[in-house]
Design a protein around this motif. Structure first.
Motif, PDB file in Angstrom:
ATOM      1  N   SER A 113       0.831  -1.228   0.000  1.00 30.82           N
ATOM      2  CA  SER A 113       0.000   0.000   0.000  1.00 30.82           C
ATOM      3  C   SER A 113       0.857   1.266   0.000  1.00 30.82           C
ATOM      4  CB  SER A 113      -0.884   0.055   1.247  1.00 30.82           C
ATOM      5  OG  SER A 113      -1.951  -0.804   1.124  1.00 30.82           O
ATOM      6  N   LEU A 114       2.009   1.178   0.677  1.00 25.59           N
ATOM      7  CA  LEU A 114       2.884   2.367   0.734  1.00 25.59           C
ATOM      8  C   LEU A 114       3.452   2.708  -0.639  1.00 25.59           C
ATOM      9  CD1 LEU A 114       4.804   1.714   4.087  1.00 25.59           C
ATOM     10  CD2 LEU A 114       2.923   3.324   3.661  1.00 25.59           C
ATOM     11  N   LEU A 115       3.363   1.753  -1.587  1.00 29.37           N
ATOM     12  CA  LEU A 115       3.869   2.005  -2.944  1.00 29.37           C
ATOM     13  C   LEU A 115       2.792   2.565  -3.875  1.00 29.37           C
ATOM     14  CD1 LEU A 115       6.108  -1.168  -3.480  1.00 29.37           C
ATOM     15  CD2 LEU A 115       6.740   1.081  -2.580  1.00 29.37           C
ATOM     16  N   VAL A 116       1.585   2.777  -3.364  1.00 30.07           N
ATOM     17  CA  VAL A 116       0.526   3.351  -4.219  1.00 30.07           C
ATOM     18  C   VAL A 116       0.955   4.704  -4.811  1.00 30.07           C
ATOM     19  CG1 VAL A 116      -1.829   4.292  -4.210  1.00 30.07           C
ATOM     20  CG2 VAL A 116      -1.381   2.024  -3.230  1.00 30.07           C
ATOM     21  N   PRO A 117       1.556   5.597  -4.017  1.00 30.46           N
ATOM     22  CA  PRO A 117       1.975   6.877  -4.611  1.00 30.46           C
ATOM     23  C   PRO A 117       3.014   6.710  -5.714  1.00 30.46           C
ATOM     24  CG  PRO A 117       2.036   6.986  -2.210  1.00 30.46           C
ATOM     25  CD  PRO A 117       1.799   5.552  -2.566  1.00 30.46           C
ATOM     26  N   GLU A 118       3.753   5.588  -5.691  1.00 30.28           N
ATOM     27  CA  GLU A 118       4.772   5.357  -6.738  1.00 30.28           C
ATOM     28  C   GLU A 118       4.187   4.711  -7.986  1.00 30.28           C
ATOM     29  OE1 GLU A 118       8.536   3.702  -5.240  1.00 30.28           O
ATOM     30  OE2 GLU A 118       7.928   4.384  -3.247  1.00 30.28           O
ATOM     31  N   GLY A 119       2.926   4.222  -7.884  1.00 28.66           N
ATOM     32  CA  GLY A 119       2.294   3.649  -9.086  1.00 28.66           C
ATOM     33  C   GLY A 119       1.711   2.259  -8.928  1.00 28.66           C
ATOM     34  N   VAL A 120       1.861   1.672  -7.734  1.00 34.23           N
ATOM     35  CA  VAL A 120       1.234   0.361  -7.542  1.00 34.23           C
ATOM     36  C   VAL A 120      -0.267   0.574  -7.319  1.00 34.23           C
ATOM     37  CG1 VAL A 120       1.105  -1.714  -6.132  1.00 34.23           C
ATOM     38  CG2 VAL A 120       3.323  -0.719  -6.670  1.00 34.23           C
ATOM     39  N   GLU A 121      -1.052  -0.112  -8.097  1.00 30.46           N
ATOM     40  CA  GLU A 121      -2.505   0.076  -8.069  1.00 30.46           C
ATOM     41  C   GLU A 121      -3.201  -1.047  -7.296  1.00 30.46           C
ATOM     42  OE1 GLU A 121      -5.347   1.033 -11.723  1.00 30.46           O
ATOM     43  OE2 GLU A 121      -4.685  -1.049 -11.729  1.00 30.46           O
ATOM     44  N   GLY A 122      -2.635  -2.257  -7.407  1.00 26.85           N
ATOM     45  CA  GLY A 122      -3.330  -3.388  -6.801  1.00 26.85           C
ATOM     46  C   GLY A 122      -2.372  -4.483  -6.415  1.00 26.85           C
ATOM     47  N   ALA A 123      -2.916  -5.459  -5.682  1.00 25.76           N
ATOM     48  CA  ALA A 123      -2.118  -6.626  -5.285  1.00 25.76           C
ATOM     49  C   ALA A 123      -2.972  -7.878  -5.432  1.00 25.76           C
ATOM     50  CB  ALA A 123      -1.629  -6.487  -3.854  1.00 25.76           C
TER      51      ALA A 123
END
Ligand SMILES: O=C(O)c1ccccc1NCC(=O)[C@H](O)[C@H](O)COP(=O)(O)O
Length: 241
Positions: A209-219
């Protein structure tokens, strides 16, 4: 900040919901009816289902009718993966009413076709970047297929809308996701990234979740749910916080 999307996985082999270790054929643990599994994730509040035809991916047949039945029974969004490599398999996949499909092998072996279907279908097409180190793997993850970052640059230039990134070394192992790989891929593309493989705990989901600002949208979450490391309800709550 948008919340991380969670995609519980149903991987189908020989008509059964299974989990593999490192995506290896023969490492299956069976979890029964794919439809029951998918309905259970839907009842638990999932907004997405990640549905994989492993036989189609490995070239050991297909579960096309069952995959269509499962996708058709869902009220939630479905992402389909496994063996979608030509016009016929793409048409069958899209005819299930799924929200999007993941192409894997085709992006490595028939790049012209992939560029064409990206142009035709836009964000209904995602590409699965399944890697060992930075080497892509195709044909059910059994064959090398080129460099991750060269392929990513090519697909970006062709307008690919989204990438599903799997570290095969982590997949099905409950060893935690490869956060460094996710960060590196996000740094190399502006397109959203879906993380796959290795999630073992709610802490892993919070870390992704902490990578959402970097572009991760889902898991995508598979083994951890089947092994009851946590419930889907707990996972959804963890990423909503
Ligand atoms: O997605 C494919 O095409 C595929 C091909 C060959 C082997 C495995 C494949 N997919 C596996 C998955 O997508 C898993 O469901 C997912 O990575 C979840 O992993 P985990 O949470 O580690 O069980």
């Amino acid at each position: 900040m948008p919340k991380l999307e969670l995609l519980p996985a149903v991987d189908v082999r020989d008509g059964q919901a299974v989990r593999l270790v490192h995506g290896e054929s023969g490492s299956e643990t069976s979890y029964g009816s794919p439809l029951e599994a998918a309905l259970a994730w839907q009842r638990s509040g999932a907004e997405w289902l990640h549905l994989v035809d492993l036989d189609a991916a490995f070239g050991t047949g297909d579960n096309r009718a069952l995959i269509a039945e499962v996708a058709g029974a869902m009220d939630i969004k479905v992402e389909l993966s496994g063996g979608i490599r030509d016009d016929a398999s793409l048409a069958a996949a899209l005819a299930t009413g799924c929200r999007r499909v993941n192409l894997g092998t085709a992006a490595l072996e028939t790049p012209e076709w992939v560029a064409k279907v990206i142009a035709e279908h836009g964000d209904k097409i995602a590409v699965g970047l399944d890697v060992r180190g930075t080497t892509l793997r195709g044909r059910g993850w059994t064959r090398d297929g080129g460099d991750l970052y060269e392929t990513l640059a090519r697909l970006d230039s062709e307008g690919c809308a989204r990438y599903v990134v799997t570290d095969i070394a982590k997949d099905g192992t409950l060893q935690g996701p490869n956060l460094a790989l996710l960060r590196d891929v996000c740094a190399a593309t502006d397109k959203p990234v879906v993380a796959s493989g290795g999630v073992s705990s709610l802490a892993d989901l919070r870390a992704i979740s902490l990578l959402v600002p970097e572009g991760v949208e889902g898991a995508i979450v598979g083994k951890a749910l089947y092994a009851e490391a946590f419930t889907l309800e707990e996972a959804l709550k963890a990423v909503a916080a």
